[in-house]
Design a protein around this motif. Structure first.
Motif, PDB file in Angstrom:
ATOM      1  N   ARG A   1      52.411  98.707   6.781  1.00  0.00           N
ATOM      2  CA  ARG A   1      52.127 100.138   6.861  1.00  0.00           C
ATOM      3  C   ARG A   1      51.404 100.470   8.162  1.00  0.00           C
ATOM      4  NH1 ARG A   1      54.747 104.020   5.071  1.00  0.00           N
ATOM      5  NH2 ARG A   1      54.398 104.772   7.126  1.00  0.00           N
ATOM      6  N   LYS A   2      50.468  99.599   8.563  1.00  0.00           N
ATOM      7  CA  LYS A   2      49.727  99.816   9.806  1.00  0.00           C
ATOM      8  C   LYS A   2      50.679  99.801  10.997  1.00  0.00           C
ATOM      9  CE  LYS A   2      45.545  98.097  10.278  1.00  0.00           C
ATOM     10  NZ  LYS A   2      44.467  97.114  10.452  1.00  0.00           N
ATOM     11  N   VAL A   3      51.608  98.834  11.027  1.00  0.00           N
ATOM     12  CA  VAL A   3      52.591  98.747  12.107  1.00  0.00           C
ATOM     13  C   VAL A   3      53.481  99.990  12.108  1.00  0.00           C
ATOM     14  CG1 VAL A   3      54.642  97.488  12.889  1.00  0.00           C
ATOM     15  CG2 VAL A   3      52.583  96.236  12.219  1.00  0.00           C
ATOM     16  N   LYS A   4      53.945 100.394  10.920  1.00  0.00           N
ATOM     17  CA  LYS A   4      54.803 101.579  10.839  1.00  0.00           C
ATOM     18  C   LYS A   4      54.060 102.831  11.310  1.00  0.00           C
ATOM     19  CE  LYS A   4      58.907 100.801   9.503  1.00  0.00           C
ATOM     20  NZ  LYS A   4      59.980 101.112  10.405  1.00  0.00           N
ATOM     21  N   ASP A   5      52.793 102.976  10.925  1.00  0.00           N
ATOM     22  CA  ASP A   5      52.007 104.128  11.362  1.00  0.00           C
ATOM     23  C   ASP A   5      51.868 104.150  12.876  1.00  0.00           C
ATOM     24  OD1 ASP A   5      51.732 105.030   8.779  1.00  0.00           O
ATOM     25  OD2 ASP A   5      49.697 104.223   8.507  1.00  0.00           O
ATOM     26  N   GLU A   6      51.630 102.974  13.470  1.00  0.00           N
ATOM     27  CA  GLU A   6      51.539 102.898  14.933  1.00  0.00           C
ATOM     28  C   GLU A   6      52.871 103.283  15.570  1.00  0.00           C
ATOM     29  OE1 GLU A   6      48.915 102.332  16.953  1.00  0.00           O
ATOM     30  OE2 GLU A   6      47.720 102.420  15.110  1.00  0.00           O
TER      31      GLU A   6
END
Length: 114
Positions: free
Chosen positions: A70-75
């Protein structure tokens, strides 16, 4: 009450001893069976605990995996928003907020064969 003869007293004493021995044997058997059952229940309890711990560990790993994804997708979304370019008016891909293919001409209807 009549007095018992020596042989009757001896027979009664033997019967009492046999009854006591039978009860004592039954109690020991029951105690052994109960001990075995308790050990089996303890093993089952330990297995359930291990399974629950294993499942908890799987859930924790899945949660961590999802959070990192999720963190990667948000970035990626943040970068996409900052570098997004509005599509040209001739692009078949609509910009956000428009209906899909809103800038395309409708296809002609097929003519009926007579």
């Amino acid at each position: 009450m009549s007095k018992m003869s020596a042989s009757e007293r001896e027979d009664a004493a033997v019967k009492r001893q046999q009854a006591f021995d039978a009860w004592h044997w039954w109690a020991r058997e029951k105690q052994e069976k109960d001990a075995i059952l308790m050990k089996e229940k303890q093993k089952e309890r330990e297995m359930r605990c291990l399974k629950a711990e294993e499942r908890g560990e799987q859930l924790r790993r899945a949660r961590e995996s999802y959070q990192s994804w999720r963190k990667v997708k948000d970035e990626e979304l943040k970068l996409e928003r900052h570098t997004a370019v509005e599509p040209s008016s001739t692009s078949p891909f609509p910009s956000r907020g428009k209906a899909p293919y809103a800038n395309m001409k409708p296809l002609p209807l097929p003519s009926r064969a007579q």
